[in-house]
Write a protein that holds these residues in place. Structure first.
Motif, short mmCIF file in Angstrom:
data_model
loop_
_atom_site.label_atom_id
_atom_site.label_comp_id
_atom_site.label_asym_id
_atom_site.label_seq_id
_atom_site.Cartn_x
_atom_site.Cartn_y
_atom_site.Cartn_z
N GLU A 34 2.91 2.91 5.37
CA GLU A 34 3.69 3.65 4.39
C GLU A 34 4.50 2.70 3.51
OE1 GLU A 34 7.06 5.79 5.95
OE2 GLU A 34 7.03 4.60 7.80
N GLU A 49 4.61 4.56 -6.03
CA GLU A 49 3.53 4.78 -5.06
C GLU A 49 2.16 4.79 -5.72
OE1 GLU A 49 6.27 7.50 -2.03
OE2 GLU A 49 4.94 8.44 -3.51
N ARG A 50 2.05 5.35 -6.92
CA ARG A 50 0.74 5.46 -7.55
C ARG A 50 0.20 4.10 -8.02
NH1 ARG A 50 3.22 8.33 -12.51
NH2 ARG A 50 2.64 10.21 -11.38
N GLU A 55 -4.95 1.90 0.02
CA GLU A 55 -4.81 3.09 0.84
C GLU A 55 -4.24 2.69 2.20
OE1 GLU A 55 -5.29 6.17 -0.06
OE2 GLU A 55 -6.01 5.65 -2.08
N PRO A 56 -3.44 3.56 2.82
CA PRO A 56 -2.93 3.24 4.16
C PRO A 56 -4.07 2.92 5.12
CG PRO A 56 -1.82 5.17 3.27
CD PRO A 56 -2.93 4.85 2.32
N GLU A 81 -5.64 -0.05 5.06
CA GLU A 81 -6.39 -1.20 4.56
C GLU A 81 -5.76 -2.49 5.09
OE1 GLU A 81 -6.98 -1.42 0.39
OE2 GLU A 81 -7.79 0.61 0.21
#
Length: 686
Positions: free
Chosen positions: A245, A260-261, A266-267, A269
């Motif tokens: 996160e 965040e964008r 991706e979580p 990785e």
């Protein structure tokens, strides 16, 4: 107490040496002052080192005999001290030569110390003769791995074995690391290369997902008889950290989704240092933040792992029968963090304590600390142009107008001959660094009885990355040209795409590489004094930067443009080409070069070319970023290539490579008008 005092004195000496190593200039000044206070520095003896050049420099720098050659006049070395230094020199020299891989060096020291009371007294001469012998070479290399780099752990705790793709990926990673090891077999061995190779591989492992990597063992076994070295190393990678996160601090007005964008991952990785740096650069490129830092904190994972291990031990103790032996202590430094986590997870699944939802070793939080740029910012400017007179300007930026997640920029410029307003409204960057953009530009030019009014509106989307930009946009142009003889209204609607490519060492202060920009478009034009019809256009810009010998820097630029349409089709003024000015042909005014009509009114051309060659060199060693430059420019716009006759100029420049870009002050002479013109600009790569 005496021992404590001696330790204190030793600590002060060591601290002073450390400070001197950090600031050699201050150390030299301090030593000079000390010498002045104690007497004039005199050369006590002459040191002659007979050895190959590289080794001679090493010995003349680090031998005690070299360091004590000069001393205050009243603190000369005694003959006994000089003999002591001479006696110690072979051992010191041998130790220094071994760091360069010479383990069988033969060293002789001769000390000619004449009688100081004789009339023909001269300084003693200390001669150090070195026969270095053969340099040792690496004859064997054994580099092994342990930890998850060797035995990958599945990302999914429920999986019994890692994915074949992950196993193959780690095998390729190990092969690349072995191939890139900096001290291969048959290469000469030196202490510097040995230390550098270990540091480089450790840094690479940590940057590629193993921030807890360390050398479990490393040994260089030297055979002085054969002058060979065998290298044996084991790299303990520790666990493969995965990205979890995102934890953000520093946001006051902007939503967390803006950060965040832009993560780009991706979580789950695997962690890489490159991913963190790219994330950080994307945040800064939005211009929404004055500063941003992105990292993980592997030390926190170690603490959490230890806490979990303690919890496992406590749970096991609670469930164990009274007669059961005490559980074995948790693994210490001899066990990998990954093994500790695996054992902890195995026990927690059967213990009353609920297991953590995310394993610290497989999903580390990404910590993002930002400082928001001011929501509103105004910049005022005052200028003077030798051809158009004074002007004033204002630049207003609002990074959240009306509370919306948008960025607006308004630029106003007022002058006696030129006034304009430029408004741009853009969305915050999307996940792939794309932004939606709307822009409106209005301009009025007045000169020599000619008034040009132009309006340009754009709607598009662009994507900006460090090495490449891509922009798609629809454009509407309207113009009104008023001359004493004629009033013309024209317009155009077009679809366009623009690519920008960068391959430079620095976008702010480029010295090597190239940049290029290509614009292609097609549309329809209408005019009140000419035919309506379709058109196409293309424009190419290329910049090159080349470091030259003797500290010179070379740069070159060329720009081509053409409109493809029938001669009878009327085109709005902003679609046609002009050239000249700071970023084009210096020595002429901005857009001063181009075709004119029968009455001398500028009309703009359908083709355009300009180019430049420049050579620069530093002016002072103390200010290496201050450069002097000479340059030659050429360029012109015309109705057709057959009619294009380039105008030329040449001049001198004073350039300063600042953190904001290269500040350029150029003084150029226009060949056609025989006049000199001063130009000031800030240059950065496209």
């Amino acid at each position: 107490m005496a021992s404590i005092a001696l330790l204190g004195l030793s600590g002060c000496s060591t601290l002073q040496e450390f400070r001197d190593s950090l600031n050699p200039k201050a150390a030299a000044e301090r030593q000079a002052k000390a010498a002045q206070s104690s007497g004039r520095l005199v050369a006590e003896y002459k040191l002659v080192v007979i050895a190959p050049a590289k080794l001679r420099d090493l010995l003349e720098t680090h031998l005690d005999l070299a360091r004590f050659r000069s001393a205050p006049e009243d603190q000369r070395l005694s003959p006994q001290e000089l003999r002591r230094l001479s006696s110690a020199a072979p051992q010191q020299a041998r130790a220094l030569l071994e760091t360069e891989g010479f383990f069988n060096a033969q060293i002789e020291v001769e000390n000619s110390a004449p009688d100081a009371s004789s009339e023909d007294y001269q300084r003693p001469v200390i001669t150090v003769r070195v026969e270095p012998g053969p340099q040792a070479k690496v004859t064997a290399l054994t580099l092994s791995f342990s930890g998850e780099l060797l035995e990958p752990v599945p990302a999914d705790a429920a999986a019994s074995a890692p994915e074949p793709r992950l196993v193959e990926q780690k095998a390729r990673q190990r092969e690349r690391m072995l191939a890139d090891w900096g001290l291969q077999v048959s290469e000469p061995f030196t202490q510097g290369e040995w230390s550098g190779a270990k540091a480089a591989m450790l840094g690479r492992a940590r940057a590629q997902g193993y921030p807890l990597a360390r050398w479990a063992s490393s040994a260089a076994r030297v055979d002085t008889q054969s002058n060979s070295v065998e290298l044996n190393l084991e790299l303990a990678s520790g666990p493969l950290f995965r990205l979890g996160e995102i934890k953000i601090t520093g946001l006051n007005h902007l939503p967390a989704s803006v950060v965040e964008r832009l993560a780009g991952f991706e979580p789950g990785e695997p962690y890489t240092e490159r991913a963190m740096l790219d994330f950080q650069e994307r945040l800064l490129r939005t211009t929404l933040f004055d500063s941003a830092s992105v990292d993980i904190r592997p030390e926190n994972a170690v603490v959490e792992i230890e806490e979990i291990a303690d919890a496992v031990d406590a749970a096991a103790m609670a469930e164990a029968p009274a007669s059961a032996p005490a559980p074995a202590p948790a693994p210490t430094s001899t066990a990998s963090v990954g093994e500790a986590m695996a054992e902890a997870a195995a026990v927690l699944t059967t213990s009353p304590i609920a297991p953590p939802t995310v394993s610290p070793a497989t999903a580390s939080p990404v910590y993002v600390q930002v400082k928001e740029a001011p929501r509103q910012q105004v910049t005022l400017s005052v200028g003077f142009d030798t051809s158009s007179g004074p002007r004033i300007g204002a630049d207003y930026i609002n990074r959240q107008p009306f509370g919306l997640n948008l960025r607006s920029r308004t630029k106003l410029k007022l002058g006696s001959q030129e006034s304009s307003a430029d408004v741009e409204l853009s969305s915050y960057p999307l996940a792939d660094m794309q932004r939606n953009v709307m822009a409106l530009f209005v301009e009025r030019l007045s000169k020599d009885g000619t008034v040009n009014s132009n309006l340009r509106a754009r709607l598009g989307r662009n994507r900006e990355t460090p090495q490449q930009d891509r922009t798609y946009f629809l454009e509407i142009l309207r113009s009104r040209d008023e001359t004493p003889q004629l009033v013309t209204n024209a317009g155009a609607v077009s679809a366009n795409v623009q690519w920008t490519r960068r391959r430079v060492d620095s976008t702010l202060r480029p010295t090597r590489g190239y940049t290029g920009q290509l614009l292609l478009g097609a549309g329809y034009a209408d005019s009140s004094s000419a035919d309506n019809g379709g058109f196409g256009r293309g424009q190419l810009r290329v910049y090159g930067y080349y470091p030259l010998p003797a500290g010179f820097y070379g740069s070159a630029r060329t720009e081509l443009g053409q409109i493809f349409a029938k001669d009878s089709v009327g085109l709005p003024e902003k679609l046609r080409f002009r050239t000249g000015g700071d970023e084009s042909v210096r020595g002429y005014g901005i857009d001063a070069l181009g075709p004119v009509d029968a009455f001398g009114n500028p009309t703009g051309g359908r083709v355009q070319w300009s180019g430049s060659l420049e050579i620069a060199h530093g002016l002072m060693e103390s200010v290496p970023d201050l450069l002097g430059a000479v340059f030659v420019d050429a360029g012109q716009a015309a109705f057709s290539w057959n009619e294009l006759r380039p105008a030329t100029s040449a001049g001198l420049g004073l350039h300063y490579r600042s953190p904001l870009g290269t500040l350029r002050l150029d003084y150029a002479r226009a060949t056609e008008t025989k006049t000199w013109r001063l130009h000031f600009s800030v240059g950065i790569a496209l």
